[in-house]
Write a protein that holds these residues in place. Structure first.
Motif, PDB file in Angstrom:
ATOM      1  N   GLY A 326       0.782  -1.226   0.000  1.00 19.79           N
ATOM      2  CA  GLY A 326       0.000   0.000   0.000  1.00 19.79           C
ATOM      3  C   GLY A 326       0.812   1.273   0.000  1.00 19.79           C
ATOM      4  N   VAL A 327       2.138   1.168   0.052  1.00 21.16           N
ATOM      5  CA  VAL A 327       3.019   2.334   0.068  1.00 21.16           C
ATOM      6  C   VAL A 327       3.825   2.361  -1.233  1.00 21.16           C
ATOM      7  N   GLY A 328       4.165   3.567  -1.678  1.00 20.87           N
ATOM      8  CA  GLY A 328       4.934   3.705  -2.905  1.00 20.87           C
ATOM      9  C   GLY A 328       6.232   2.917  -2.866  1.00 20.87           C
ATOM     10  N   SER A 329       6.516   2.218  -3.958  1.00 24.36           N
ATOM     11  CA  SER A 329       7.714   1.385  -4.031  1.00 24.36           C
ATOM     12  C   SER A 329       8.553   1.799  -5.239  1.00 24.36           C
ATOM     13  N   PRO A 330       9.371   2.850  -5.104  1.00 27.00           N
ATOM     14  CA  PRO A 330      10.148   3.333  -6.248  1.00 27.00           C
ATOM     15  C   PRO A 330      11.248   2.356  -6.655  1.00 27.00           C
ATOM     16  N   VAL A 331      11.586   2.397  -7.941  1.00 28.37           N
ATOM     17  CA  VAL A 331      12.715   1.609  -8.444  1.00 28.37           C
ATOM     18  C   VAL A 331      14.007   2.134  -7.844  1.00 28.37           C
ATOM     19  N   HIS A 332      14.107   3.454  -7.725  1.00 27.63           N
ATOM     20  CA  HIS A 332      15.305   4.053  -7.136  1.00 27.63           C
ATOM     21  C   HIS A 332      14.965   5.416  -6.551  1.00 27.63           C
ATOM     22  N   ILE A 333      15.682   5.787  -5.492  1.00 25.70           N
ATOM     23  CA  ILE A 333      15.564   7.117  -4.886  1.00 25.70           C
ATOM     24  C   ILE A 333      16.867   7.863  -5.143  1.00 25.70           C
ATOM     25  N   PHE A 334      16.772   9.013  -5.809  1.00 25.12           N
ATOM     26  CA  PHE A 334      17.941   9.813  -6.169  1.00 25.12           C
ATOM     27  C   PHE A 334      18.111  10.912  -5.121  1.00 25.12           C
ATOM     28  N   GLU A 335      19.230  10.874  -4.405  1.00 30.51           N
ATOM     29  CA  GLU A 335      19.469  11.797  -3.302  1.00 30.51           C
ATOM     30  C   GLU A 335      20.682  12.673  -3.600  1.00 30.51           C
ATOM     31  N   GLY A 336      20.453  13.754  -4.341  1.00 27.47           N
ATOM     32  CA  GLY A 336      21.558  14.640  -4.688  1.00 27.47           C
ATOM     33  C   GLY A 336      21.273  16.097  -4.410  1.00 27.47           C
ATOM     34  N   HIS A 337      20.075  16.386  -3.892  1.00 27.85           N
ATOM     35  CA  HIS A 337      19.701  17.771  -3.577  1.00 27.85           C
ATOM     36  C   HIS A 337      19.648  17.962  -2.064  1.00 27.85           C
ATOM     37  N   THR A 338      19.828  19.222  -1.647  1.00 28.91           N
ATOM     38  CA  THR A 338      19.779  19.541  -0.217  1.00 28.91           C
ATOM     39  C   THR A 338      18.563  20.400   0.118  1.00 28.91           C
ATOM     40  N   ALA A 339      17.641  20.545  -0.824  1.00 26.41           N
ATOM     41  CA  ALA A 339      16.409  21.298  -0.603  1.00 26.41           C
ATOM     42  C   ALA A 339      15.332  20.729  -1.517  1.00 26.41           C
ATOM     43  N   ALA A 340      14.123  21.265  -1.398  1.00 26.27           N
ATOM     44  CA  ALA A 340      12.969  20.739  -2.122  1.00 26.27           C
ATOM     45  C   ALA A 340      13.200  20.715  -3.634  1.00 26.27           C
ATOM     46  N   VAL A 341      12.839  19.597  -4.272  1.00 26.28           N
ATOM     47  CA  VAL A 341      12.943  19.454  -5.723  1.00 26.28           C
ATOM     48  C   VAL A 341      11.722  20.106  -6.362  1.00 26.28           C
ATOM     49  N   LEU A 342      11.959  20.992  -7.336  1.00 26.32           N
ATOM     50  CA  LEU A 342      10.895  21.786  -7.947  1.00 26.32           C
ATOM     51  C   LEU A 342      10.516  21.323  -9.344  1.00 26.32           C
ATOM     52  N   CYS A 343      11.457  20.694 -10.058  1.00 28.40           N
ATOM     53  CA  CYS A 343      11.205  20.346 -11.457  1.00 28.40           C
ATOM     54  C   CYS A 343      11.999  19.105 -11.830  1.00 28.40           C
ATOM     55  N   VAL A 344      11.354  18.159 -12.508  1.00 22.09           N
ATOM     56  CA  VAL A 344      12.046  16.996 -13.071  1.00 22.09           C
ATOM     57  C   VAL A 344      11.646  16.863 -14.539  1.00 22.09           C
ATOM     58  N   GLN A 345      12.598  16.454 -15.374  1.00 23.41           N
ATOM     59  CA  GLN A 345      12.263  16.255 -16.785  1.00 23.41           C
ATOM     60  C   GLN A 345      13.214  15.264 -17.436  1.00 23.41           C
ATOM     61  N   TRP A 346      12.621  14.308 -18.149  1.00 23.22           N
ATOM     62  CA  TRP A 346      13.409  13.337 -18.907  1.00 23.22           C
ATOM     63  C   TRP A 346      14.059  14.009 -20.105  1.00 23.22           C
ATOM     64  N   SER A 347      15.224  13.518 -20.487  1.00 28.57           N
ATOM     65  CA  SER A 347      15.899  13.990 -21.694  1.00 28.57           C
ATOM     66  C   SER A 347      15.105  13.548 -22.930  1.00 28.57           C
ATOM     67  N   PRO A 348      14.997  14.413 -23.948  1.00 22.10           N
ATOM     68  CA  PRO A 348      14.339  13.997 -25.188  1.00 22.10           C
ATOM     69  C   PRO A 348      15.228  13.102 -26.045  1.00 22.10           C
ATOM     70  N   ASP A 349      16.503  12.970 -25.659  1.00 18.91           N
ATOM     71  CA  ASP A 349      17.492  12.298 -26.501  1.00 18.91           C
ATOM     72  C   ASP A 349      17.821  10.884 -26.028  1.00 18.91           C
ATOM     73  N   LYS A 350      17.973  10.679 -24.730  1.00 17.53           N
ATOM     74  CA  LYS A 350      18.416   9.398 -24.192  1.00 17.53           C
ATOM     75  C   LYS A 350      17.449   8.940 -23.109  1.00 17.53           C
ATOM     76  N   SER A 351      16.958   7.722 -23.222  1.00 10.77           N
ATOM     77  CA  SER A 351      15.844   7.260 -22.394  1.00 10.77           C
ATOM     78  C   SER A 351      16.177   7.160 -20.916  1.00 10.77           C
ATOM     79  N   SER A 352      17.450   7.023 -20.562  1.00 11.90           N
ATOM     80  CA  SER A 352      17.814   6.830 -19.156  1.00 11.90           C
ATOM     81  C   SER A 352      18.254   8.127 -18.470  1.00 11.90           C
ATOM     82  N   VAL A 353      18.313   9.236 -19.229  1.00  9.09           N
ATOM     83  CA  VAL A 353      18.842  10.499 -18.694  1.00  9.09           C
ATOM     84  C   VAL A 353      17.704  11.445 -18.330  1.00  9.09           C
ATOM     85  N   PHE A 354      17.854  12.151 -17.208  1.00 11.67           N
ATOM     86  CA  PHE A 354      16.881  13.161 -16.827  1.00 11.67           C
ATOM     87  C   PHE A 354      17.562  14.251 -16.006  1.00 11.67           C
TER      88      PHE A 354
END
Length: 460
Positions: A326-354
């Motif tokens: 019943g709880v979210g189960s992410p494939v991976h958690i990316f921890e590289g910011h020290t404050a609230a994340v405001l925007c995420v976007q996938w690359s239009p060129d490479k499927s694994s890059v964002f």
């Protein structure tokens, strides 16, 4: 760019120290960078259509906003941007920029007097001269930016008239906005906890009503902090209920105009299917440990969805296995910011890059295929670097409120920060492209180095 100074037991660098370090590395890390000091803050920046190609640079529309202090009207700005082609700019040119100057590569082309502040801009993929905007009202405004007249932003001037007004929210809808890749559909979320869907094509059937003077937005009064714009209206195709708090972002599935997702201040990620009714298809409780601010759906692999949160993390979900107990189960958690994340976007060129940007003033570029790959150079050289992180854009000195990959030039990014207090300006717009040695496959880079060595030996 990795911060080598952040070692165990050491104080992280101040914003000014980090910026000074970044600036010294610009000629090494970037293929091109344009820095543009804004007169007024902007909360959104988007690429428009490319309209001219030349030998060394291309010209392209750029959309941004001006959030004024009331002394002049708020505006939607259409600028012409010269995008220097890869491997053209010299290192000396890249390093010589003035934080307080406006870039010669960005020139204002047209100004639209916007009714209220522009909180979000989104362009229609099928026709990128059509844009939607969110302001502090329940309505979504649609603009044909090429046919709209150019206006001078002087005090007391009348607002520009939007080409369409999309109605259906019962309270202010300020940020959550998306355009469908395959159909002229618009998606929005707001404080009424609803997700609302429209088709721009529906305006044909409502023009007669508009001609009879029915231009007021039905149900738009509640919570409306600013007067509604005047113009022809389009009513919603569907209103979707399932969130328990404000909807902060929405996104269409790249392969279906009937499927979409939303995130909100209730910490939920919800997947919807308009064919199955107005209730959630899948509701992921506790997708993060705090409010969710942003979401994006992978255009190359529709199983992967990114979310960003006030808990400072980016999470990647696989829609085939979204929850566990019943709880979210992410494939991976990316921890590289020290404050609230405001925007995420996938690359239009490479499927694994964002990319991800946050209130810490950093725009991180990730490749989830590098996670666990110890042959990855970032992992080998800097074990303290978060898994998957391969580039850190530290050119902004306060929160990076929006950024956009350039589909016409896939590794070129425009980003905007609300850093007026620290820079003495209205905010900072940057257009940049990292040097291709960073993201190209290692065997290609080594092959090029071998060619360069061979060339040196021949010359000597």
């Amino acid at each position: 760019m990795k911060d080598k100074t952040e070692k165990a037991g050491e104080q992280p660098p101040t914003v000014d120290e980090r910026y000074t370090q970044w600036k010294s590395l610009v000629p090494v890390l970037y293929d091109w960078l344009a820095n543009h000091n804004l007169l007024w803050p902007s909360l959104s920046c988007r690429w428009g259509p490319q309209f001219e190609q030349a030998t060394y640079k291309n010209r392209q529309r750029l959309y941004l906003s001006e959030q004024t202090d009331g002394s002049v009207p708020n505006t939607l700005v259409i600028a012409n941007c010269e995008v220097v082609k890869p491997r053209v700019a010299a290192a000396q040119h890249i390093s010589q920029f003035n934080e307080e100057a406006r870039s010669p590569f960005v020139k204002k082309f047209k100004t639209i007097i916007h009714p209220g502040e522009v909180n979000r801009i989104r362009e229609l993929p099928q026709d990128s001269k059509i844009v939607a905007t969110h302001t502090d009202s329940p309505d979504v405004l649609i603009w044909d930016v090429e046919s709209q007249p150019n206006r001078h932003a002087t005090l007391g001037v009348n607002n520009s008239r939007p080409d369409l007004i999309l109605t259906g929210h019962q309270d202010n809808a300020e940020f959550a906005l998306a355009m469908c890749p395959s159909e002229p559909f618009v998606l929005s979320g707001g404080k009424d906890k609803s997700v609302v869907l429209w088709s721009i094509h529906d305006h044909v059937s409502t023009l007669a009503a508009a001609d009879q003077g029915e231009t007021k937005s039905p149900g738009s009064g509640a919570g409306n902090s600013k007067p509604s714009a005047e113009g022809p209206t389009v009513q919603a195709r569907g209103i979707f209920q399932g969130h328990d708090d404000t909807v902060e972002d929405v996104q269409f599935c790249p392969s279906s105009a009937q499927e979409f997702c939303s995130v909100g201040d209730d910490s939920c990620l919800i997947l919807w299917d308009a064919r199955a009714g107005s209730s959630p298809a899948v509701k992921v409780e506790k997708a993060h440990n705090a409010d969710l601010h942003c979401v994006d759906w992978n255009p190359h692999d529709v199983n992967y969805i990114l979310t960003g949160s006030a808990d400072n993390t980016v999470r990647m979900f696989d829609r085939r296995n979204l929850t566990s107990g019943g709880v979210g189960s992410p494939v991976h958690i990316f921890e590289g910011h020290t404050a609230a994340v405001l925007c995420v976007q996938w690359s239009p060129d490479k499927s694994s890059v964002f990319g991800s940007s946050a209130e810490d003033g950093i725009l991180n570029i990730w490749d989830h295929e590098r996670i666990g790959n110890w042959e990855d150079g970032a992992s080998r050289e800097d074990p303290t670097s978060p898994p998957g992180l391969f580039f850190r854009h530290a050119g902004h000195r306060d929160k990076v409120v929006d950024f956009h990959w350039n589909v016409a030039d896939p590794w070129t990014i425009v980003s905007v920060s609300d850093d007026g207090e620290s820079t003495g300006g209205g905010g900072t717009l940057q257009i940049w492209r990292m040097i291709d040695l960073i993201y190209r496959p290692e065997d290609e880079v080594l092959d090029e180095l071998d060619k360069f060595k061979s060339h040196l030996l021949t010359c000597s």
